[in-house]
Motif scaffolding. Structure first.
Motif, PDB file in Angstrom:
ATOM      1  N   VAL A  97       0.849  -1.364  -0.160  1.00  0.00           N
ATOM      2  CA  VAL A  97      -0.379   0.091  -0.376  1.00  0.00           C
ATOM      3  C   VAL A  97       0.759   1.219  -0.212  1.00  0.00           C
ATOM      4  CG1 VAL A  97      -1.638  -1.106   1.327  1.00  0.00           C
ATOM      5  CG2 VAL A  97      -0.075  -0.020   2.505  1.00  0.00           C
ATOM      6  N   LYS A  98       0.620   2.350  -0.441  1.00  0.00           N
ATOM      7  CA  LYS A  98       0.907   3.499   0.038  1.00  0.00           C
ATOM      8  C   LYS A  98       1.004   3.719   0.824  1.00  0.00           C
ATOM      9  CE  LYS A  98       0.140   7.375  -3.378  1.00  0.00           C
ATOM     10  NZ  LYS A  98      -0.679   8.070  -4.363  1.00  0.00           N
ATOM     11  N   ARG A  99       2.340   4.023   1.660  1.00  0.00           N
ATOM     12  CA  ARG A  99       2.425   4.783   3.397  1.00  0.00           C
ATOM     13  C   ARG A  99       0.772   6.029   3.241  1.00  0.00           C
ATOM     14  NH1 ARG A  99       6.604   3.782   6.443  1.00  0.00           N
ATOM     15  NH2 ARG A  99       8.439   1.604   5.275  1.00  0.00           N
ATOM     16  N   SER A 100       1.874   6.838   1.863  1.00  0.00           N
ATOM     17  CA  SER A 100       0.609   7.864   2.365  1.00  0.00           C
ATOM     18  C   SER A 100      -0.954   7.584   2.555  1.00  0.00           C
ATOM     19  CB  SER A 100      -0.118   8.934   1.219  1.00  0.00           C
ATOM     20  OG  SER A 100       0.119   8.398  -0.158  1.00  0.00           O
ATOM     21  N   ASP A 101      -1.402   6.731   1.804  1.00  0.00           N
ATOM     22  CA  ASP A 101      -3.368   6.307   1.484  1.00  0.00           C
ATOM     23  C   ASP A 101      -3.211   5.641   3.342  1.00  0.00           C
ATOM     24  OD1 ASP A 101      -3.443   6.476  -0.744  1.00  0.00           O
ATOM     25  OD2 ASP A 101      -3.190   5.246  -1.682  1.00  0.00           O
ATOM     26  N   LEU A 102      -2.128   4.923   3.794  1.00  0.00           N
ATOM     27  CA  LEU A 102      -1.943   4.246   5.515  1.00  0.00           C
ATOM     28  C   LEU A 102      -2.499   5.612   6.386  1.00  0.00           C
ATOM     29  CD1 LEU A 102      -2.693   2.065   7.548  1.00  0.00           C
ATOM     30  CD2 LEU A 102       0.306   1.379   6.788  1.00  0.00           C
ATOM     31  N   ILE A 103      -1.351   6.216   5.997  1.00  0.00           N
ATOM     32  CA  ILE A 103      -1.435   7.158   7.505  1.00  0.00           C
ATOM     33  C   ILE A 103      -2.441   8.338   7.076  1.00  0.00           C
ATOM     34  CG2 ILE A 103      -0.182   9.573   7.666  1.00  0.00           C
ATOM     35  CD1 ILE A 103       1.984   7.660   6.877  1.00  0.00           C
ATOM     36  N   GLU A 104      -3.387   8.058   5.856  1.00  0.00           N
ATOM     37  CA  GLU A 104      -4.147   9.034   5.691  1.00  0.00           C
ATOM     38  C   GLU A 104      -5.811   8.949   6.702  1.00  0.00           C
ATOM     39  OE1 GLU A 104      -4.471  10.383   2.065  1.00  0.00           O
ATOM     40  OE2 GLU A 104      -3.067  11.702   1.748  1.00  0.00           O
ATOM     41  N   ALA A 105      -5.851   7.189   6.458  1.00  0.00           N
ATOM     42  CA  ALA A 105      -7.079   6.294   6.789  1.00  0.00           C
ATOM     43  C   ALA A 105      -6.926   6.654   8.726  1.00  0.00           C
ATOM     44  CB  ALA A 105      -7.284   4.635   5.730  1.00  0.00           C
ATOM     45  N   LEU A 106      -5.634   6.169   8.925  1.00  0.00           N
ATOM     46  CA  LEU A 106      -5.323   6.888  10.659  1.00  0.00           C
ATOM     47  C   LEU A 106      -6.260   7.890  10.680  1.00  0.00           C
ATOM     48  CD1 LEU A 106      -2.408   4.421  10.434  1.00  0.00           C
ATOM     49  CD2 LEU A 106      -4.388   3.699  11.130  1.00  0.00           C
ATOM     50  N   ALA A 107      -5.245   9.094   9.821  1.00  0.00           N
ATOM     51  CA  ALA A 107      -5.244  10.137  10.408  1.00  0.00           C
ATOM     52  C   ALA A 107      -7.059  10.739  10.794  1.00  0.00           C
ATOM     53  CB  ALA A 107      -5.150  11.539   9.924  1.00  0.00           C
ATOM     54  N   ASP A 108      -8.127  10.739   9.115  1.00  0.00           N
ATOM     55  CA  ASP A 108      -9.473  10.704   8.871  1.00  0.00           C
ATOM     56  C   ASP A 108     -10.218  10.105  10.117  1.00  0.00           C
ATOM     57  OD1 ASP A 108      -8.107  11.893   7.318  1.00  0.00           O
ATOM     58  OD2 ASP A 108      -8.655  10.685   5.663  1.00  0.00           O
ATOM     59  N   ASP A 109     -10.143   9.175  10.385  1.00  0.00           N
ATOM     60  CA  ASP A 109     -10.494   8.244  11.504  1.00  0.00           C
ATOM     61  C   ASP A 109     -10.340   9.218  13.351  1.00  0.00           C
ATOM     62  OD1 ASP A 109     -11.982   6.968   9.991  1.00  0.00           O
ATOM     63  OD2 ASP A 109     -12.172   5.207  11.648  1.00  0.00           O
ATOM     64  N   LEU A 110      -9.241  10.046  12.926  1.00  0.00           N
ATOM     65  CA  LEU A 110      -9.268  10.623  14.564  1.00  0.00           C
ATOM     66  C   LEU A 110     -10.181  11.385  15.208  1.00  0.00           C
ATOM     67  CD1 LEU A 110      -5.172  10.397  14.592  1.00  0.00           C
ATOM     68  CD2 LEU A 110      -6.820   9.098  15.437  1.00  0.00           C
ATOM     69  N   PRO A 111     -10.244  12.386  15.978  1.00  0.00           N
ATOM     70  CA  PRO A 111     -11.171  13.034  16.521  1.00  0.00           C
ATOM     71  C   PRO A 111     -10.234  14.360  15.809  1.00  0.00           C
ATOM     72  CG  PRO A 111     -10.840  11.588  18.592  1.00  0.00           C
ATOM     73  CD  PRO A 111     -10.067  10.987  16.997  1.00  0.00           C
ATOM     74  N   LEU A 112     -10.764  15.810  15.761  1.00  0.00           N
ATOM     75  CA  LEU A 112     -10.722  16.945  15.426  1.00  0.00           C
ATOM     76  C   LEU A 112      -9.339  17.376  16.348  1.00  0.00           C
ATOM     77  CD1 LEU A 112     -10.223  18.564  13.121  1.00  0.00           C
ATOM     78  CD2 LEU A 112     -11.480  20.153  14.265  1.00  0.00           C
ATOM     79  N   GLY A 113      -8.345  18.302  16.021  1.00  0.00           N
ATOM     80  CA  GLY A 113      -7.000  18.157  17.880  1.00  0.00           C
ATOM     81  C   GLY A 113      -6.165  17.606  17.628  1.00  0.00           C
ATOM     82  N   THR A 114      -6.670  16.282  17.461  1.00  0.00           N
ATOM     83  CA  THR A 114      -5.892  15.417  17.879  1.00  0.00           C
ATOM     84  C   THR A 114      -4.123  15.711  17.760  1.00  0.00           C
ATOM     85  OG1 THR A 114      -7.735  13.613  18.373  1.00  0.00           O
ATOM     86  CG2 THR A 114      -5.414  12.637  18.296  1.00  0.00           C
ATOM     87  N   ILE A 115      -3.562  15.898  16.347  1.00  0.00           N
ATOM     88  CA  ILE A 115      -3.029  15.261  15.861  1.00  0.00           C
ATOM     89  C   ILE A 115      -2.210  16.980  15.822  1.00  0.00           C
ATOM     90  CG2 ILE A 115      -0.883  14.673  14.202  1.00  0.00           C
ATOM     91  CD1 ILE A 115      -2.920  13.327  12.965  1.00  0.00           C
ATOM     92  N   ARG A 116      -0.782  17.496  16.468  1.00  0.00           N
ATOM     93  CA  ARG A 116      -0.403  18.992  16.591  1.00  0.00           C
ATOM     94  C   ARG A 116       0.500  18.711  15.606  1.00  0.00           C
ATOM     95  NH1 ARG A 116      -0.862  21.069  22.791  1.00  0.00           N
ATOM     96  NH2 ARG A 116      -3.356  19.827  23.542  1.00  0.00           N
ATOM     97  N   PHE A 117       0.740  19.739  14.803  1.00  0.00           N
ATOM     98  CA  PHE A 117       1.949  19.798  14.023  1.00  0.00           C
ATOM     99  C   PHE A 117       3.560  20.699  14.555  1.00  0.00           C
ATOM    100  CE2 PHE A 117      -1.652  17.878  10.801  1.00  0.00           C
ATOM    101  CZ  PHE A 117      -1.069  16.291  10.484  1.00  0.00           C
ATOM    102  N   GLY A 118       4.262  20.622  14.093  1.00  0.00           N
ATOM    103  CA  GLY A 118       5.178  21.415  14.262  1.00  0.00           C
ATOM    104  C   GLY A 118       5.736  21.078  15.260  1.00  0.00           C
ATOM    105  N   CYS A 119       5.710  20.160  16.596  1.00  0.00           N
ATOM    106  CA  CYS A 119       6.305  19.969  17.610  1.00  0.00           C
ATOM    107  C   CYS A 119       7.535  19.200  17.703  1.00  0.00           C
ATOM    108  CB  CYS A 119       5.321  19.569  18.815  1.00  0.00           C
ATOM    109  SG  CYS A 119       3.771  20.443  18.525  1.00  0.00           S
TER     110      CYS A 119
END
Length: 401
Positions: free
Chosen positions: A100-122
């Motif tokens: 699988v494309k890593r980007s497809d897998l990562i986006e599928a995981l991220a899309d099912d997380l509640p908004l605000g779970t991921i903080r970028f630039g940390c």
């Protein structure tokens, strides 16, 4: 982000393991915050193998059905020795295998997380213990700090959390890997198979992702001295063309026509089986998962699947203990004790599974990087004795979430 912020559960690293762990915890009703150093979701490495055990874990996370349509099911593996004119056919997995494309897998995981779970630039500089409660305190490059009641390091080979746990540094194979995609607008017409060719000390593999996209990799017993090559996609392509100059024309054309933006070059690292067997992967209320815990070579295609297994087991163990203390709403002492017990249960359940996976990859990598015929024969015998069925590891079931 506020200085001296307090967060119940922090996951360091927003790659496959970090997002899978956050999603597993979310499915169990446990909130977490993922701290990612980059400014966007990252998918270095282009493609990734997901074998039967990995699909079981993804189904537990509830995202398997989203990812399957993006990748072809693979049927078998062909190993071709161009020097000796020999080839061998084998099944790729006991059950289901797809690249699988890593980007497809990562986006599928991220899309099912509640908004605000991921903080970028940390960017995490260090981890220390609170002297009073012994909870981890994370120091960030922007000068702020976060006190976490529980900390899970999913921050890869150069893990800050691994350093906090005082784990031994990862070892280096004398091998490097280039990975990339080649897109065929009119279709590639390839069978759904992984084909690995060896010539000299160079291994070149290719596997279709879908009807138009092919993932390929080159592994060789040499790392370029030019430090600019890993940073420059065009130099990586030229390096790959030089490495495969004696391979069949179709391989050269595949590399020549690749998507240069997909290319990555990595010096392969590993944690030895005995270090995994003896390692102390928990300190206070902090632990590690994925490559931060058990980085291994790509030789049996289990790095990603094993990380997703980690996520399921860790969330299951933590959830069981949190039910005893009311979802992290007990006294600090009891909370710290129960989180520690949960992480101990997780490490205990994962340890021997990871010892066997790391042993198999360690032997395979040693076979590739060693030039002595006597040593090669000895390693081959050890692999036959220990791993008579070389794909048995794909049968593993990490259990329900």
């Amino acid at each position: 982000m506020d200085a001296n912020e307090e967060v119940e559960l922090v996951i360091v690293g927003g790659g496959i393991c970090g997002l899978a762990t956050a999603l597993a915890l979310h499915r169990k009703g446990i909130r977490s915050v993922v701290l990612e150093r980059s400014e966007t979701l990252r998918a270095a490495g282009a493609g990734i193998a997901v074998l039967t055990n990995g699909w079981r874990a993804l189904d537990e996370l509830g995202v398997g059905s989203k990812i399957r349509p993006t990748a072809l099911p693979l049927q078998r593996v062909w190993d071709i020795d161009l020097d000796r004119g020999k080839q061998r056919q084998a099944p790729v997995s006991i059950g289901e295998a797809r690249c699988v494309k890593r980007s497809d897998l990562i986006e599928a995981l991220a899309d099912d997380l509640p908004l605000g779970t991921i903080r970028f630039g940390c960017d995490i500089l260090s981890v220390n213990l609170d002297p009073e409660i012994s909870f981890p305190i994370l120091q960030l490059s922007n000068g702020s700090s976060i006190k976490a009641k529980a900390l899970i390091g999913c921050d890869g080979a150069n893990s800050v959390v691994s350093d906090f746990l005082e784990l031994k540094p990862k070892k280096l194979f004398s091998l490097c890997a280039v990975r990339g995609f080649t897109h065929y607008p009119n279709g590639h017409g390839l069978a759904p198979e992984l084909i690995r060719m060896v010539k000299g000390n160079v291994l070149c593999g290719r596997v279709p992702v879908d009807d138009n996209l092919v993932f390929w990799f080159i592994i060789q017993n040499f790392f370029p001295k030019d430090t600019n090559i890993p940073k420059d996609p065009e130099l990586m392509r030229q390096f790959s063309l030089e490495s495969t100059k004696d391979f069949p024309t179709e391989r050269l054309e595949m590399v020549k026509n690749c998507e240069v933006t997909s290319l990555s070059l990595t010096h392969l690292r590993y944690r030895t089986p005995w270090e995994i067997y003896l390692g102390k992967f928990r300190r206070g209320t902090a632990t590690v998962a994925g490559d931060a815990m058990h980085i291994m070579g790509p030789f049996i295609g289990q790095g990603g699947s094993a990380a997703i297994e980690d996520a399921v087991v860790l969330a299951r163990c933590l959830s069981a203990k949190m039910q005893e203390v009311g979802q992290l709403k007990s006294s600090s002492h009891i909370m710290s004790q129960k989180i520690g017990e949960a992480f101990d249960d997780y490490v205990k359940e994962r340890r021997m599974r990871l010892v066997w996976l790391s042993t198999q990859t360690y032997l395979y990598g040693s076979l590739l990087q060693n030039s002595s015929r006597l040593v090669k024969v000895s390693i081959a015998v050890a692999m036959i004795v220990l791993f008579g069925n070389p794909i048995y590891h794909t049968r593993y079931d990490c259990g329900p979430l």
